[in-house]
Design a protein around this motif. Structure first.
Motif, short mmCIF file in Angstrom:
data_model
loop_
_atom_site.label_atom_id
_atom_site.label_comp_id
_atom_site.label_asym_id
_atom_site.label_seq_id
_atom_site.Cartn_x
_atom_site.Cartn_y
_atom_site.Cartn_z
N PHE A 24 -6.19 -49.10 1.67
CA PHE A 24 -5.18 -48.74 0.68
C PHE A 24 -3.80 -48.68 1.34
CE2 PHE A 24 -9.14 -47.14 -1.06
CZ PHE A 24 -9.11 -47.71 -2.32
N ILE A 25 -3.49 -49.74 2.06
CA ILE A 25 -2.20 -49.91 2.73
C ILE A 25 -1.91 -48.74 3.65
CG2 ILE A 25 0.19 -50.63 2.40
CD1 ILE A 25 -0.87 -52.35 0.42
N LEU A 26 -2.92 -48.24 4.33
CA LEU A 26 -2.77 -47.17 5.31
C LEU A 26 -3.41 -47.60 6.64
CD1 LEU A 26 -3.73 -44.20 3.00
CD2 LEU A 26 -1.44 -44.80 3.74
N PRO A 27 -2.93 -48.68 7.25
CA PRO A 27 -3.57 -49.17 8.47
C PRO A 27 -3.50 -48.17 9.62
CG PRO A 27 -1.52 -50.31 8.10
CD PRO A 27 -1.78 -49.49 6.88
N PHE A 28 -2.60 -47.22 9.53
CA PHE A 28 -2.54 -46.18 10.57
C PHE A 28 -3.86 -45.42 10.65
CE2 PHE A 28 -1.51 -41.82 11.91
CZ PHE A 28 -1.06 -42.11 13.19
N LEU A 29 -4.54 -45.26 9.52
CA LEU A 29 -5.83 -44.58 9.52
C LEU A 29 -6.89 -45.38 10.25
CD1 LEU A 29 -5.97 -43.04 5.95
CD2 LEU A 29 -5.44 -41.93 8.10
N TRP A 30 -6.80 -46.70 10.24
CA TRP A 30 -7.71 -47.51 11.03
C TRP A 30 -7.50 -47.24 12.52
CZ3 TRP A 30 -6.69 -52.53 7.89
CH2 TRP A 30 -7.57 -52.59 6.80
N PHE A 31 -6.24 -47.11 12.90
CA PHE A 31 -5.91 -46.82 14.29
C PHE A 31 -6.47 -45.46 14.70
CE2 PHE A 31 -2.86 -45.09 17.44
CZ PHE A 31 -3.14 -45.97 18.47
N VAL A 32 -6.25 -44.46 13.86
CA VAL A 32 -6.77 -43.12 14.13
C VAL A 32 -8.29 -43.13 14.18
CG1 VAL A 32 -6.96 -40.78 13.17
CG2 VAL A 32 -4.75 -41.94 13.20
N ASN A 33 -8.91 -43.83 13.25
CA ASN A 33 -10.36 -43.92 13.20
C ASN A 33 -10.91 -44.52 14.50
OD1 ASN A 33 -12.85 -43.59 11.89
ND2 ASN A 33 -12.79 -45.66 11.07
N SER A 34 -10.28 -45.57 14.97
CA SER A 34 -10.77 -46.21 16.19
C SER A 34 -10.57 -45.31 17.41
CB SER A 34 -10.10 -47.57 16.40
OG SER A 34 -8.71 -47.44 16.47
N LEU A 35 -9.52 -44.53 17.44
CA LEU A 35 -9.31 -43.61 18.56
C LEU A 35 -10.29 -42.44 18.53
CD1 LEU A 35 -5.43 -43.32 18.90
CD2 LEU A 35 -7.02 -44.59 20.33
N TRP A 36 -10.43 -41.82 17.38
CA TRP A 36 -11.30 -40.65 17.26
C TRP A 36 -12.76 -40.96 17.53
CZ3 TRP A 36 -9.75 -37.50 12.31
CH2 TRP A 36 -8.66 -36.72 12.60
N PHE A 37 -13.23 -42.07 17.03
CA PHE A 37 -14.65 -42.35 17.06
C PHE A 37 -15.06 -43.37 18.12
CE2 PHE A 37 -14.05 -40.59 12.84
CZ PHE A 37 -15.06 -39.65 12.81
N PHE A 38 -14.14 -43.83 18.96
CA PHE A 38 -14.48 -44.81 19.98
C PHE A 38 -15.54 -44.28 20.94
CE2 PHE A 38 -14.05 -47.30 23.82
CZ PHE A 38 -14.02 -48.60 23.31
N SER A 39 -15.33 -43.08 21.44
CA SER A 39 -16.31 -42.53 22.38
C SER A 39 -17.64 -42.25 21.70
CB SER A 39 -15.77 -41.27 23.04
OG SER A 39 -15.58 -40.26 22.09
N GLU A 40 -17.60 -41.83 20.43
CA GLU A 40 -18.84 -41.61 19.69
C GLU A 40 -19.61 -42.91 19.52
OE1 GLU A 40 -20.42 -38.95 18.32
OE2 GLU A 40 -18.96 -37.64 19.28
N ALA A 41 -18.90 -43.98 19.30
CA ALA A 41 -19.55 -45.26 19.01
C ALA A 41 -20.08 -45.95 20.26
CB ALA A 41 -18.56 -46.18 18.31
N PHE A 42 -19.42 -45.76 21.39
CA PHE A 42 -19.77 -46.57 22.55
C PHE A 42 -20.24 -45.77 23.78
CE2 PHE A 42 -16.81 -49.16 20.09
CZ PHE A 42 -17.57 -50.30 19.94
N TRP A 43 -19.88 -44.50 23.90
CA TRP A 43 -20.19 -43.78 25.14
C TRP A 43 -21.23 -42.68 24.99
CZ3 TRP A 43 -14.40 -43.10 26.68
CH2 TRP A 43 -13.89 -44.34 27.08
N LYS A 44 -21.46 -42.21 23.80
CA LYS A 44 -22.42 -41.12 23.59
C LYS A 44 -23.84 -41.65 23.64
CE LYS A 44 -19.32 -37.95 22.72
NZ LYS A 44 -19.13 -36.72 23.39
N PRO A 45 -24.80 -40.76 23.95
CA PRO A 45 -26.21 -41.18 23.89
C PRO A 45 -26.57 -41.62 22.47
CG PRO A 45 -26.00 -39.05 24.98
CD PRO A 45 -24.65 -39.39 24.44
N PRO A 46 -27.47 -42.58 22.34
CA PRO A 46 -27.79 -43.14 21.01
C PRO A 46 -28.34 -42.10 20.03
CG PRO A 46 -28.69 -44.51 22.76
CD PRO A 46 -28.17 -43.28 23.41
N TYR A 47 -27.91 -42.23 18.80
CA TYR A 47 -28.43 -41.44 17.68
C TYR A 47 -28.39 -42.33 16.45
CZ TYR A 47 -23.41 -40.49 17.00
OH TYR A 47 -22.06 -40.61 16.83
N PRO A 48 -29.13 -41.99 15.40
CA PRO A 48 -29.32 -42.92 14.27
C PRO A 48 -28.04 -43.41 13.59
CG PRO A 48 -30.83 -41.08 14.09
CD PRO A 48 -29.93 -40.77 15.23
N GLU A 49 -27.03 -42.57 13.46
CA GLU A 49 -25.81 -42.95 12.75
C GLU A 49 -24.85 -43.75 13.62
OE1 GLU A 49 -26.93 -39.83 12.97
OE2 GLU A 49 -27.61 -39.39 10.95
#
Length: 101
Positions: A24-49
């Motif tokens: 919704f024309i808020l690409p800044f939120l994509w940037f924030v999303n990628s920063l906040w959840f980068f470690s969750e997505a790639f560095w944390k031990p695996p979990y279902p979500e």
């Protein structure tokens, strides 16, 4: 926000909300999303979500890069051609510089 205190299901919901809000024309939120959840997505031990969060993070990074490329392209085109666009270029300007040099 401290993601260590949030359940994995809630992380997924929050990540999805930020990803969808970026459309919704808020690409800044994509940037924030990628920063906040980068470690969750790639560095944390695996979990279902994690797999779904990883895909949202990857697409958020792609969306951020696309928006940045579009914005930089527009700024360069506008700065180079503003004077040659005449009145249209001036009407698009917030500050109209004096002279053409």
């Amino acid at each position: 926000m401290d993601l260590r205190r949030v359940k994995n299901e809630e992380k997924l919901v929050l990540c999805k909300k930020y990803f969808l809000a970026g459309f919704f024309i808020l690409p800044f939120l994509w940037f924030v999303n990628s920063l906040w959840f980068f470690s969750e997505a790639f560095w944390k031990p695996p979990y279902p979500e994690q797999k779904t969060i990883r895909s949202y993070v990857i697409w958020s990074i792609v969306g951020t890069l696309v928006w940045m490329a579009l914005i930089v392209t527009w700024v360069v085109v506008f700065q180079v051609n503003r004077a040659s666009w005449g009145i249209t270029g001036e009407q698009l300007s917030f500050i109209i510089p004096s002279g053409m040099a």
